[in-house]
Design a protein around this motif. Structure first.
Motif, mmCIF file in Angstrom:
data_model
loop_
_atom_site.group_PDB
_atom_site.id
_atom_site.type_symbol
_atom_site.label_atom_id
_atom_site.label_comp_id
_atom_site.label_asym_id
_atom_site.label_seq_id
_atom_site.Cartn_x
_atom_site.Cartn_y
_atom_site.Cartn_z
ATOM 1 N N SER A 178 4.119 -2.732 -5.376
ATOM 2 C CA SER A 178 5.050 -3.040 -5.154
ATOM 3 C C SER A 178 4.800 -3.972 -3.598
ATOM 4 C CB SER A 178 6.023 -1.434 -3.819
ATOM 5 O OG SER A 178 6.460 -2.504 -3.120
ATOM 6 N N LEU A 179 3.254 -3.585 -2.295
ATOM 7 C CA LEU A 179 2.692 -4.539 -1.722
ATOM 8 C C LEU A 179 2.934 -5.418 -2.598
ATOM 9 C CD1 LEU A 179 0.958 -2.181 0.740
ATOM 10 C CD2 LEU A 179 2.743 -3.551 0.612
ATOM 11 N N ASP A 180 1.528 -5.598 -3.432
ATOM 12 C CA ASP A 180 1.246 -6.565 -4.631
ATOM 13 C C ASP A 180 2.595 -7.405 -4.856
ATOM 14 O OD1 ASP A 180 -1.342 -5.510 -4.012
ATOM 15 O OD2 ASP A 180 -1.605 -4.646 -5.806
ATOM 16 N N LYS A 181 3.005 -7.179 -5.036
ATOM 17 C CA LYS A 181 4.852 -8.171 -5.628
ATOM 18 C C LYS A 181 4.658 -8.694 -4.764
ATOM 19 C CE LYS A 181 5.624 -5.093 -9.696
ATOM 20 N NZ LYS A 181 7.198 -4.425 -10.744
ATOM 21 N N LYS A 182 5.483 -7.616 -3.680
ATOM 22 C CA LYS A 182 6.013 -8.387 -2.552
ATOM 23 C C LYS A 182 4.628 -9.753 -1.865
ATOM 24 C CE LYS A 182 8.098 -7.598 1.615
ATOM 25 N NZ LYS A 182 8.340 -7.029 2.984
#
Length: 237
Positions: free
Chosen positions: A231-235
């Protein structure tokens, strides 16, 4: 106290004093009265079904913040963090555990144990967690550890929105309640640790397993770590 905690931790079976007396008498053939159960529950800071575990006691002089997350949909990591304290029985004696969990991924950001319910270990875990990342919302109960100025001022300094469970509504912070059940049934009740050091070392191993290897059906059989950093990578991208 260990027997009370075992029964209290069971999902949908948080007995009050009367039920606990009946349970211990009939199931375990113990001669015990309600006053003794009442005294032990006070020492453990727990209450019966539909009431919040009293490991955190409110202070009437502290500010209480409203609950901001009713009907709220969490969609990414570090959007909402939650924290709480729970009682941990050992072979002789007991300790208290606090942890901060990311609601979206169930990832445990940080944790600590203490032999008292003083605010210091909660504040230390918060400070360590905020060195790594910061959430948009931070949810707690109305315990004095979380309503004290030392705790809330840290959150405010990071512009984090503070949310607090409604009185007696432990399910407002359901993800950490589920974490406590997992910790106790998968580790604490099985291991029966003998010392605080042994407990700490055991929890260090367990939380690494929980974050990195324990898959969750609700996470499509992925681990908290996989969901958290994905999720962090996507954000970021």
């Amino acid at each position: 106290m260990k027997l009370i905690d075992l029964q209290h931790t069971k999902s949908q079976s948080r007995y009050g004093q009367k039920k606990l007396v009946s349970y211990l008498r009939s199931k375990l053939k113990l001669s015990i009265n309600r006053k003794r159960i009442q005294r032990l529950m006070r020492l453990m800071d727990i209450e019966g079904e539909y009431q919040k575990k009293r490991t955190t006691i409110p202070d009437k002089n502290h500010k209480i913040y409203p609950y901001l997350l009713r009907n709220f949909t969490v969609t990414y990591s570090n959007q909402v963090w939650g924290t709480d304290i729970t009682y941990l029985p050992m072979r002789e004696g007991y300790m208290y555990l606090t942890a901060i969990i990311d609601w979206f991924s169930r990832y445990v950001i940080d944790w600590e144990i203490s032999n008292t319910l003083e605010k210091d270990f909660c504040i230390e875990v918060l400070k360590r967690s905020l060195i790594k990342y910061k959430p948009k919302f931070f949810n707690t109960d109305q315990g004095s550890q979380y309503t004290c100025n030392e705790f809330t001022s840290i959150l405010e300094s990071y512009n984090i929105q503070i949310s607090m469970n409604g009185k007696g509504r432990s399910l407002d912070n359901i993800y950490i309640e589920r974490l406590w059940r997992s910790v106790k049934y998968e580790d604490i009740f099985k291991k029966s640790y003998e010392s605080a050091l042994e407990l700490y070392n055991g929890l260090e191993i367990y939380f690494k397993f929980y974050n990195e290897k324990r898959i969750h059906q609700s996470l499509n059989y992925l681990t908290p770590k996989q969901i958290y950093f994905k999720s962090l990578d996507k954000k970021i991208s």
